[in-house]
Design a protein around this motif. Structure first.
Motif, mmCIF file in Angstrom:
data_model
loop_
_atom_site.group_PDB
_atom_site.id
_atom_site.type_symbol
_atom_site.label_atom_id
_atom_site.label_comp_id
_atom_site.label_asym_id
_atom_site.label_seq_id
_atom_site.Cartn_x
_atom_site.Cartn_y
_atom_site.Cartn_z
ATOM 1 N N PRO A 146 0.875 -1.161 0.097
ATOM 2 C CA PRO A 146 -0.007 0.188 0.456
ATOM 3 C C PRO A 146 0.845 1.339 0.019
ATOM 4 C CG PRO A 146 -0.146 -1.014 2.094
ATOM 5 C CD PRO A 146 0.724 -1.965 1.188
ATOM 6 N N TYR A 147 1.996 1.149 0.581
ATOM 7 C CA TYR A 147 2.656 2.327 0.728
ATOM 8 C C TYR A 147 3.585 2.653 -0.468
ATOM 9 C CZ TYR A 147 1.332 2.933 5.406
ATOM 10 O OH TYR A 147 0.440 3.160 6.546
ATOM 11 N N GLY A 148 4.229 1.593 -1.188
ATOM 12 C CA GLY A 148 5.003 1.529 -2.213
ATOM 13 C C GLY A 148 4.526 1.372 -3.678
ATOM 14 N N GLY A 149 3.154 0.991 -3.653
ATOM 15 C CA GLY A 149 2.521 0.609 -4.890
ATOM 16 C C GLY A 149 2.099 1.881 -5.572
ATOM 17 N N LEU A 150 0.959 1.686 -6.727
ATOM 18 C CA LEU A 150 0.682 2.494 -7.562
ATOM 19 C C LEU A 150 -0.237 3.658 -6.726
ATOM 20 C CD1 LEU A 150 -0.560 0.502 -10.764
ATOM 21 C CD2 LEU A 150 1.336 1.924 -10.490
ATOM 22 N N ALA A 151 0.014 4.915 -6.902
ATOM 23 C CA ALA A 151 -0.512 5.869 -6.324
ATOM 24 C C ALA A 151 -2.023 6.147 -6.586
ATOM 25 C CB ALA A 151 0.318 7.241 -6.433
ATOM 26 N N ARG A 153 -4.254 3.795 -6.664
ATOM 27 C CA ARG A 153 -4.942 2.653 -6.014
ATOM 28 C C ARG A 153 -5.770 3.318 -4.662
ATOM 29 N NH1 ARG A 153 -1.395 -1.974 -4.558
ATOM 30 N NH2 ARG A 153 -0.462 -0.221 -3.582
ATOM 31 N N ARG A 154 -7.105 3.136 -4.705
ATOM 32 C CA ARG A 154 -7.723 3.641 -3.715
ATOM 33 C C ARG A 154 -8.002 2.619 -2.566
ATOM 34 N NH1 ARG A 154 -12.828 7.243 -6.374
ATOM 35 N NH2 ARG A 154 -11.303 8.578 -7.622
ATOM 36 N N GLY A 155 -7.819 1.198 -2.685
ATOM 37 C CA GLY A 155 -7.783 0.339 -1.613
ATOM 38 C C GLY A 155 -7.933 -1.140 -2.146
ATOM 39 N N GLN A 156 -8.408 -2.045 -1.177
ATOM 40 C CA GLN A 156 -8.394 -3.547 -1.488
ATOM 41 C C GLN A 156 -9.837 -3.952 -1.187
ATOM 42 O OE1 GLN A 156 -6.151 -5.325 -3.155
ATOM 43 N NE2 GLN A 156 -4.585 -3.555 -3.224
ATOM 44 N N PRO A 157 -10.341 -4.714 -2.167
ATOM 45 C CA PRO A 157 -11.751 -5.205 -1.825
ATOM 46 C C PRO A 157 -11.529 -6.469 -0.607
ATOM 47 C CG PRO A 157 -11.039 -6.017 -3.891
ATOM 48 C CD PRO A 157 -10.061 -5.312 -3.588
ATOM 49 N N GLU A 158 -12.752 -6.766 -0.270
ATOM 50 C CA GLU A 158 -12.887 -7.745 0.939
ATOM 51 C C GLU A 158 -12.425 -8.913 0.502
ATOM 52 O OE1 GLU A 158 -15.786 -8.010 4.309
ATOM 53 O OE2 GLU A 158 -16.680 -9.559 2.670
ATOM 54 N N ARG A 159 -11.676 -9.825 1.241
ATOM 55 C CA ARG A 159 -10.972 -11.101 0.860
ATOM 56 C C ARG A 159 -10.726 -11.577 1.882
ATOM 57 N NH1 ARG A 159 -6.326 -9.747 -3.211
ATOM 58 N NH2 ARG A 159 -7.916 -8.024 -3.468
ATOM 59 N N SER A 172 -10.666 -5.894 4.316
ATOM 60 C CA SER A 172 -10.628 -4.923 3.218
ATOM 61 C C SER A 172 -10.002 -3.738 3.815
ATOM 62 C CB SER A 172 -12.093 -4.486 2.940
ATOM 63 O OG SER A 172 -12.912 -3.838 4.182
ATOM 64 N N ALA A 173 -9.511 -3.177 2.640
ATOM 65 C CA ALA A 173 -8.635 -1.759 3.038
ATOM 66 C C ALA A 173 -8.890 -0.430 2.187
ATOM 67 C CB ALA A 173 -6.911 -2.154 2.852
ATOM 68 N N ARG A 174 -8.761 0.555 2.802
ATOM 69 C CA ARG A 174 -9.065 1.683 2.135
ATOM 70 C C ARG A 174 -7.585 2.630 2.271
ATOM 71 N NH1 ARG A 174 -11.997 4.559 -1.611
ATOM 72 N NH2 ARG A 174 -12.200 6.819 -1.071
ATOM 73 N N TYR A 175 -7.359 3.335 1.128
ATOM 74 C CA TYR A 175 -6.128 3.978 1.307
ATOM 75 C C TYR A 175 -6.645 5.661 0.872
ATOM 76 C CZ TYR A 175 -3.887 -0.538 -0.769
ATOM 77 O OH TYR A 175 -3.369 -1.376 -0.858
ATOM 78 N N THR A 190 -10.349 -2.770 7.687
ATOM 79 C CA THR A 190 -11.625 -3.383 8.394
ATOM 80 C C THR A 190 -11.577 -4.873 8.439
ATOM 81 O OG1 THR A 190 -12.972 -3.391 6.441
ATOM 82 C CG2 THR A 190 -13.191 -1.318 7.814
ATOM 83 N N LEU A 191 -11.924 -5.346 9.653
ATOM 84 C CA LEU A 191 -11.782 -6.784 9.902
ATOM 85 C C LEU A 191 -13.168 -7.336 9.960
ATOM 86 C CD1 LEU A 191 -8.738 -6.930 12.190
ATOM 87 C CD2 LEU A 191 -8.768 -7.015 9.523
ATOM 88 N N ARG A 192 -13.498 -8.552 9.612
ATOM 89 C CA ARG A 192 -15.064 -9.217 10.177
ATOM 90 C C ARG A 192 -14.532 -10.725 10.158
ATOM 91 N NH1 ARG A 192 -19.160 -9.352 7.081
ATOM 92 N NH2 ARG A 192 -18.201 -9.287 5.052
ATOM 93 N N GLY A 193 -14.900 -11.405 11.206
ATOM 94 C CA GLY A 193 -14.850 -12.627 11.241
ATOM 95 C C GLY A 193 -15.717 -13.448 10.230
ATOM 96 N N THR A 194 -15.564 -14.535 10.194
ATOM 97 C CA THR A 194 -15.902 -15.388 8.947
ATOM 98 C C THR A 194 -17.237 -16.279 9.360
ATOM 99 O OG1 THR A 194 -14.388 -17.302 9.394
ATOM 100 C CG2 THR A 194 -13.828 -15.616 7.651
#
Length: 436
Positions: A146-151, A153-159, A172-175, A190-194
Motif C-alpha cells: 500500500p505504501y510503495g505501490g501505484l498511487a 489505487r484507492r484500496g483493496q476489496p474484501e477477501r 478490506s482496506a481503504r487508502y 476493516t476486519l470481520r470474522g467469518t
C-alpha cells in the motif's frame, strides 16, 4: 503509554525523543497515541524520523517500529470523538495506520477478531501487527504494497485472509491519500470474522443436500415407471398403465412444487418476490382447499370452517394465497390431530410502520401435540421440521416471506386444545391506481 528508554518523560524530552501518551478518553488509555515529536526531531536511539514514503519492509520503516522511534501520527481517537463516535462501538474490527505505517487505532472488535491486545498493536508497523497471508501462503502486505505501490489505487476489496495459527478473517482496506495521486496519509483496514459467512455456506449446503434428497425419490420413480412402460407396454393392462401414469404425474407435480419453492426462496432472500394483487375472497379460497383435501381422502368432518362476515375487501396475489393456505392446512393435517379449525374474520393490526390498518385474519388450529415452546422461535426458519413425517422444512419459511411481501403478519402459538395455531393477517391493500 510512554515510549522511550529514559527513566522519566522529562529526560526523554530533553534528549529529543518523542513521547507517546494516551489521550484522557474512556477505555484503554494505550489505544491511541497522542501527537509525537515533529518530523525534524531525531529519536533517542539515533534513528531518523520515518518519512511517509518508507515501506513496511524498510529497517526504519513501518514494519520495524521501535519503542523509541515514532513518526508523525494523527490523533485518531480525538477525531472520532469530534464526530461523536467511539471506535470501540463499531461492529467490525478497525485498524488504522498513519503515513509511516504505524498502527494508531486498534479497536476492541479488532482485538476480539485477532486475539491481539491493542497495547501490543499501537505504535507497531501494520505488517507486524497484522501478519496476513492469503490462502496460498503469500504475504498480503508484500503483494499489495500500500505504501510503495501505484498511487492511483484507492484500496483493496474484501477477501478471505489468514492470521497466524490459521485463523480466517475477512479483510478490506481503504487508502486515504493527501490528494488523488499523492502519498498515503492513512491506511484504514476493516476486519470481520467469518462466522456469518460460514453459516451462510452451511445453509446453502443444507439447501443443496435437501434438494438433492427430495428430487432423487420422485425422479427415480418417474424414470423407473417410464422405462418399464416403454420396455413392456404390451404386458400391462389398462388399469396398470393408468396407475403407473398417475404415479408419474404425482411425482412430476412433486418435482414442480419443489422447484417452485426454490425459486420462491431465491426471490424472498433477494427481496424480488413479486405480488400481483387482485380481489381475493379468502373464505372461498379456504373452502376450495378443504374440498381438495377431502377429495384426497380426508374425512369432511375433520374440518371446521368459521367465517365472520362482513369481511373487508382483500387485494392479494391469488396464487400466493393458495401457497399460504396449502402449506398451513397440509401441516395441520400431516402433523396435527383431531379437528382442523379454520377461522376467517375481519381485524385490525399494526403494520411494519406501526400504523393501525384494517385486514383479514385467517387462523388455522389443530388438536395435535402442538409445537414445543422452545421451538416456536424457529418455526419460520429454513429446514425446521415439526416431526419426522417428511417435508423439506421450507414451507413455513416461504409462507412467512409471502405474508410479509403482502404487508401482513404471521404468528404461531398454541391453540385452545393444545395444538398448533397459525394466524396470518393480510391488509386490505388496494392497488395504488384505485386509491389515487
Amino acid at each position: 503509554m510512554t515510549v522511550g528508554t529514559n527513566s522519566s518523560p522529562g529526560a526523554a524530552k530533553a534528549a529529543g525523543a518523542p513521547v507517546l501518551a494516551a489521550l484522557p478518553q474512556q477505555g484503554d488509555p494505550a489505544r491511541v497515541p497522542a501527537q509525537p515529536a515533529q518530523p525534524g526531531q531525531s529519536t533517542q536511539a539515533g534513528h531518523a524520523a520515518r518519512t511517509p514514503h518508507a515501506s513496511p519492509g524498510d529497517p526504519a520503516g513501518p514494519g520495524s517500529a521501535t519503542s523509541a522511534g515514532a513518526g508523525p501520527g494523527p490523533d485518531v481517537r480525538g477525531e472520532f470523538a469530534a464526530l461523536g463516535i467511539d471506535p470501540d462501538d463499531l461492529p467490525d474490527g478497525l485498524v488504522i495506520a498513519d503515513a509511516t505505517g504505524r498502527v494508531v487505532c486498534f479497536n476492541s472488535a479488532a482485538e476480539r477478531i485477532t486475539a491481539l491486545a491493542a497495547g501490543q498493536a499501537i505504535g507497531v508497523g501494520i505488517e507486524r501487527a497484522l501478519p496476513l497471508e492469503d490462502l496460498e501462503g503469500r504475504r498480503w502486505w508484500a503483494m499489495t504494497d500500500p505504501y510503495g505501490g501505484l498511487a492511483t489505487r484507492r484500496g483493496q476489496p474484501e477477501r478471505n485472509l489468514l492470521l497466524p495459527g490459521g485463523r480466517e478473517v475477512l479483510v478490506s482496506a481503504r487508502y486515504v491519500r493527501t490528494h488523488p495521486t499523492g502519498p498515503l496519509r492513512r491506511l484504514v483496514v476493516t476486519l470481520r470474522g467469518t462466522d456469518a459467512r460460514r453459516r451462510t455456506e452451511r445453509s446453502h449446503a443444507e439447501l443443496i443436500a435437501t434438494v438433492a434428497h427430495e428430487l432423487r425419490s420422485p425422479l427415480t420413480s418417474v424414470k423407473g415407471f417410464t422405462a418399464t412402460l416403454l420396455a413392456k407396454w404390451e404386458r400391462f393392462t389398462d388399469d396398470q398403465k393408468r396407475l403407473m401414469l398417475e404415479t408419474v404425474d404425482a411425482d412430476a407435480n412433486r418435482v414442480t412444487r419443489l422447484i417452485t419453492e426454490l425459486l420462491d426462496i431465491s426471490r424472498i432472500d433477494s427481496g424480488r418476490l413479486e405480488v400481483r394483487r387482485q380481489p381475493v375472497d379468502l373464505s372461498t379460497a379456504v373452502g376450495r382447499h378443504v374440498q381438495a383435501l377431502t377429495a384426497n381422502g380426508q374425512a369432511p368432518e375433520r374440518f371446521l370452517v368459521s367465517v365472520s362476515r362482513p369481511l373487508p375487501d382483500c387485494w392479494a396475489d391469488p396464487d400466493k394465497i393458495d401457497q399460504i393456505l396449502g402449506n398451513l392446512l397440509e401441516n395441520a393435517v400431516r402433523h396435527g390431530e383431531g379437528t382442523v379449525t379454520i377461522d376467517v374474520a375481519p381485524t385490525t393490526f399494526a403494520n411494519a410502520a406501526g400504523k393501525t390498518e384494517k385486514g383479514t385474519a385467517v387462523t388455522v388450529t389443530d388438536e395435535g401435540p402442538g409445537i414445543p415452546e422452545e421451538s416456536m422461535g424457529r418455526v419460520f426458519t429454513r429446514f425446521w421440521r415439526g416431526s419426522k413425517r417428511g417435508g423439506t422444512g421450507l414451507g413455513l419459511y416461504i409462507v412467512k416471506g409471502i405474508v410479509e411481501a403482502h404487508g401482513g403478519t404471521i404468528k404461531v402459538g398454541r391453540g385452545p386444545g393444545g395444538g398448533a395455531e397459525f394466524r396470518f393477517i393480510l391488509p386490505v391493500a388496494a392497488p395504488a391506481y384505485l386509491t389515487q
